[in-house]
Design a protein around this motif. Sequence first.
Motif, mmCIF file in Angstrom:
data_model
loop_
_atom_site.group_PDB
_atom_site.id
_atom_site.type_symbol
_atom_site.label_atom_id
_atom_site.label_comp_id
_atom_site.label_asym_id
_atom_site.label_seq_id
_atom_site.Cartn_x
_atom_site.Cartn_y
_atom_site.Cartn_z
ATOM 1 N N UNK A 219 0.813 -1.213 0.000
ATOM 2 C CA UNK A 219 0.000 0.000 0.000
ATOM 3 C C UNK A 219 0.852 1.271 0.000
ATOM 4 N N UNK A 220 0.284 2.341 -0.520
ATOM 5 C CA UNK A 220 0.894 3.671 -0.430
ATOM 6 C C UNK A 220 0.333 4.320 0.823
ATOM 7 N N UNK A 221 1.188 4.668 1.764
ATOM 8 C CA UNK A 221 0.711 5.205 3.044
ATOM 9 C C UNK A 221 1.432 6.504 3.377
ATOM 10 N N UNK A 222 0.809 7.357 4.225
ATOM 11 C CA UNK A 222 1.507 8.548 4.722
ATOM 12 C C UNK A 222 2.716 8.140 5.559
ATOM 13 N N UNK A 223 3.629 9.059 5.736
ATOM 14 C CA UNK A 223 4.816 8.747 6.525
ATOM 15 C C UNK A 223 4.513 8.571 7.991
ATOM 16 N N UNK A 224 3.441 9.231 8.466
ATOM 17 C CA UNK A 224 3.099 9.177 9.876
ATOM 18 C C UNK A 224 1.586 9.201 10.030
ATOM 19 N N UNK A 225 1.109 8.723 11.186
ATOM 20 C CA UNK A 225 -0.329 8.748 11.466
ATOM 21 C C UNK A 225 -0.715 9.966 12.297
ATOM 22 N N UNK A 226 0.213 10.907 12.457
ATOM 23 C CA UNK A 226 -0.022 12.059 13.330
ATOM 24 C C UNK A 226 -1.094 13.004 12.800
ATOM 25 N N UNK A 227 -1.499 12.838 11.550
ATOM 26 C CA UNK A 227 -2.483 13.749 10.963
ATOM 27 C C UNK A 227 -3.907 13.194 11.037
ATOM 28 N N UNK B 167 -9.961 14.850 10.015
ATOM 29 C CA UNK B 167 -8.655 15.381 9.601
ATOM 30 C C UNK B 167 -7.778 15.585 10.832
ATOM 31 N N UNK B 168 -6.556 16.046 10.607
ATOM 32 C CA UNK B 168 -5.571 16.150 11.676
ATOM 33 C C UNK B 168 -5.905 17.154 12.756
ATOM 34 N N UNK B 169 -6.733 18.149 12.458
ATOM 35 C CA UNK B 169 -7.101 19.161 13.444
ATOM 36 C C UNK B 169 -8.379 18.812 14.193
ATOM 37 N N UNK B 170 -9.022 17.745 13.800
ATOM 38 C CA UNK B 170 -10.319 17.386 14.368
ATOM 39 C C UNK B 170 -10.146 16.640 15.687
ATOM 40 N N UNK B 171 -11.186 16.646 16.500
ATOM 41 C CA UNK B 171 -11.160 15.889 17.751
ATOM 42 C C UNK B 171 -12.577 15.427 18.078
ATOM 43 N N UNK B 172 -12.664 14.335 18.839
ATOM 44 C CA UNK B 172 -13.969 13.758 19.161
ATOM 45 C C UNK B 172 -13.787 12.775 20.314
#
Length: 559
Positions: free
Chosen positions: A59-67, A217-222
């Motif tokens: 798979x093609x994945x982002x470098x980090x899951x921080x976002x 998204x990376x700025x969201x929270x719940x």
Amino acid sequence: MCTATATATAIEVRPSCPPIDRITSFVRARRRVYLTATLADDSALVTDFGADPDLVAQPVTPGSAADLGERMILAPVALNPDLDDEAVRVLARQFADGDHDGDGIAETDPVNVVVLVPSERAAAAWSRHAHHIWRVDDLEAGVRKLQSGHVGLVVLVNKYDGVNLPADACRLLVLDQIPRPLDSVERREAVALADSTVRLAREVQRIEQGMGRGVRDGEDYCAVLLLGAKLATAIHDARHLALFSPATQAQLKLSRDIAGQIKGEGLDAVRQALRSCLARVPQWCERSRRALAEVRYAEHGTVRPEAVALREAFDFAATGRPQAAAERVQKAVNDIGENDKALRGWLREQKAAYLHLTDPVAAQQALAGALADNTFVLRSVHGAAPVRLKAAAVQSRAAAEFLADRYRDGVRLRLGVQALFEEVVWGDDERSDDAEAAWQSLGEHLGFASSRPEKLYGRGPDNLWALTAARQAVIELKTGCTTDTIAKKDMDQLGGSVRWLNDHNPEVEAVPVMLHPSRAADAKATAVPGMRVITPELFEKLKDAVTAYAAALASSPDR
């Protein structure tokens, strides 16, 4: 090339894999891109879309899951098994109204609370608290309302994917009960593969899809609350946890650390934890960011070998090569060890289906072998000879051995017992099979040899408990009934099951038992001599007694 599955309400006809070659534009596409945020097991891309398993594994994945955004995930019943679901519903409504401390006065801005439930029955429990209950037809307009401002507490019925609720559209997300299989084929598979990793992976995928609705998204929270013992088990049991995506695993670990600090406390502690997330308390925000900062996506996708085999076998059969299809499935069977007999039996049933197209006799032999591995696959035309149920030599020792093998600690024991009783739903005929499976397991929890003869042999009672060497409980579950009296056909069925036991094990005394909403016989019905009836009221007493038993065992480390 299709399977027909009949239920009480419908007949569903579908192929074991989608015939993707019929969608010409898809097949001829030079490139196919599959986008997913939550798929820890990529096998579905192979079985459903005919994707190349070698490419899916890269798979093609982002470098980090921080976002990925921030979530606090709590299961109140795991924190304190005595917490009441209704109290959590009240809490959810209070947060929707801006009353975070529960004193009846709104001290902060109200938030949108979204509740995901698997059925109309589960939605009904929220009716007195919800501002709206939306179904599939209401979703498009409803989601727009949530995205544009404050709506309140909204219940969505059986919708765990395809709904985007970013930012203020959802600040508190509640999953009430574990997602149910969507159709009759999935329900049958859920029974046959109940303890298999394959089934757990699908269950976890739907849970993860549901938990992802409120963070986009990376700025969201719940904040996320999980109601029900089965959901609580899913975020504590090692087998389940391994199947979540790396980012969700990290967030669950952080949430367990928070939960450990408030374990055994009441609902006020849950309120305080939720407020630290929703009020953006710096200490929580920092811990949440750190939890994801080091998370990396897996470099390789997960494609189960049997998924590849089933896709290839279907493609063989669809092009007129059923013998090659059967051989391909058998190769997958050979690769599965003794640890997953349920899956092995399920695959051997698929092999029998392909064999039947050219050699019905060999198909019946294959089906007999499938039944030896998994008692919930289709029975062969010759059936299976009933096996006599032998009572445990010492009931208490049998119970102790079963519980020690099933549960690692007291928390899991209490959650497991609660989950058992959650599976028995009165007045819902579609949940009858779940109730029968739970009743069999209940017998094993109490140290009785327990089986489901009707499921195994097509004859006999729904459940059979060996109480002693000389007495066995013949049990018929009519939890799906809604009548005020016990109908003649149900009485006759219990009487027939007693005769079945007398024929196969004449030296054993039969104790007739029926679970039914009424203890009154219909005017045309004749009660079975010596029968007992477990009504919903008596069932609650049984539930309380068994729950207290589990609590007593869990109360001390040396037990």
